[in-house]
Scaffold this motif. Structure first.
Motif, mmCIF file in Angstrom:
data_model
loop_
_atom_site.group_PDB
_atom_site.id
_atom_site.type_symbol
_atom_site.label_atom_id
_atom_site.label_comp_id
_atom_site.label_asym_id
_atom_site.label_seq_id
_atom_site.Cartn_x
_atom_site.Cartn_y
_atom_site.Cartn_z
ATOM 1 N N VAL A 22 0.839 -1.198 0.000
ATOM 2 C CA VAL A 22 0.000 0.000 0.000
ATOM 3 C C VAL A 22 0.879 1.256 0.000
ATOM 4 C CG1 VAL A 22 -1.623 1.357 1.404
ATOM 5 C CG2 VAL A 22 -2.004 -1.092 1.064
ATOM 6 N N LEU A 23 1.899 1.260 0.849
ATOM 7 C CA LEU A 23 2.805 2.415 0.902
ATOM 8 C C LEU A 23 3.541 2.609 -0.417
ATOM 9 C CD1 LEU A 23 4.243 1.988 4.509
ATOM 10 C CD2 LEU A 23 2.644 3.738 3.713
ATOM 11 N N THR A 78 4.309 5.685 -5.393
ATOM 12 C CA THR A 78 4.281 5.735 -6.854
ATOM 13 C C THR A 78 3.298 6.806 -7.326
ATOM 14 O OG1 THR A 78 4.909 3.413 -7.028
ATOM 15 C CG2 THR A 78 3.810 4.381 -8.943
ATOM 16 N N ALA A 79 2.107 6.830 -6.734
ATOM 17 C CA ALA A 79 1.100 7.822 -7.113
ATOM 18 C C ALA A 79 1.571 9.236 -6.777
ATOM 19 C CB ALA A 79 -0.224 7.517 -6.415
ATOM 20 N N GLN A 80 2.175 9.410 -5.609
ATOM 21 C CA GLN A 80 2.656 10.734 -5.213
ATOM 22 C C GLN A 80 3.815 11.193 -6.096
ATOM 23 O OE1 GLN A 80 1.467 12.940 -2.745
ATOM 24 N NE2 GLN A 80 -0.276 11.572 -2.979
ATOM 25 N N THR A 81 4.682 10.267 -6.464
ATOM 26 C CA THR A 81 5.802 10.598 -7.355
ATOM 27 C C THR A 81 5.275 11.027 -8.723
ATOM 28 O OG1 THR A 81 7.274 9.088 -6.183
ATOM 29 C CG2 THR A 81 7.923 9.709 -8.413
ATOM 30 N N ALA A 82 4.268 10.331 -9.230
ATOM 31 C CA ALA A 82 3.675 10.698 -10.522
ATOM 32 C C ALA A 82 3.033 12.085 -10.433
ATOM 33 C CB ALA A 82 2.647 9.651 -10.953
ATOM 34 N N ALA A 83 2.326 12.347 -9.336
ATOM 35 C CA ALA A 83 1.708 13.662 -9.153
ATOM 36 C C ALA A 83 2.780 14.746 -9.057
ATOM 37 C CB ALA A 83 0.832 13.667 -7.898
#
Length: 151
Positions: free
Chosen positions: A92-93, A98-103
Motif C-alpha cells: 500500500v505504501l 508511486t502515485a505521489q511521485t507521478a503527481a
C-alpha cells in the motif's frame, strides 16, 4: 499511573491513549474517582504500539500484534500473520509513493512549462519594448532632424 503521566512518559497524548484503549490495544483500571489508572507495563505497550504505527501500520494492523505488545517487540520475530500484514502495508505504501511521485512529476512538468512560457513572454515583451524604444528613438531623431533643418 494516571493517563497524563503515561502520556508524558511515552511522548504521546492522552487523546491517543484513549484512542488506543477504545481500539482494544490498551487497558486501564478505574480509580475510585473514575480516573484511568495504568500499570507500569503500559508504557512498554504504548511504545510498541507507536513503533508499529511509525512503521506504517494502522491501528487495525497493530491489533494483530496484540499478544506481543508487552515485550521487546523490535527484537521478536513476527508471526506469519504479522509478516503478511507488514507485506500488505508495504505494498500500500509503495502504491502511494508511486502515485505521489507521478503527481509530483506532473506538477514539476507543469511548473517547468509555465516558467518556460513566462520566460518567452518576458523575452517577447523585452523584444517588443526594444522595438518600441527603437521606434521612439527613430521618431525623436527624425523630429530633431526636422527642427534642425527647419522642416
Amino acid at each position: 499511573m494516571r493517563i497524563g503521566e503515561l502520556a508524558r512518559r511515552t511522548g504521546t497524548t492522552a487523546r491517543a491513549l484513549r484512542h488506543y484503549e477504545q481500539a482494544g490495544l490498551l487497558g486501564s483500571a478505574r480509580a475510585a474517582n473514575g480516573y484511568r489508572v495504568y500499570d507500569e507495563g503500559a508504557a512498554v505497550r504504548v511504545a510498541n504500539i507507536r513503533y508499529l504505527l511509525d512503521a506504517g501500520l494502522t491501528l487495525d494492523d497493530v491489533a494483530a500484534f496484540a499478544s506481543c505488545l508487552d515485550g521487546d517487540l523490535p527484537s521478536v520475530r513476527p508471526s506469519a500473520r504479522g509478516l503478511e500484514i507488514a507485506r500488505d502495508r508495504l505494498a500500500v505504501l509503495d502504491a502511494r509513493i508511486t502515485a505521489q511521485t507521478a503527481a509530483r512529476d506532473r506538477l514539476a512538468a507543469t511548473l517547468a512549462r509555465t516558467r518556460a512560457g513566462a520566460a518567452e513572454d518576458a523575452e517577447d515583451a523585452g523584444d517588443a519594448g526594444d522595438a518600441e524604444d527603437a521606434g521612439a528613438t527613430e521618431a525623436a531623431r527624425t523630429a530633431g532632424d526636422a527642427r534642425i533643418s527647419g522642416e
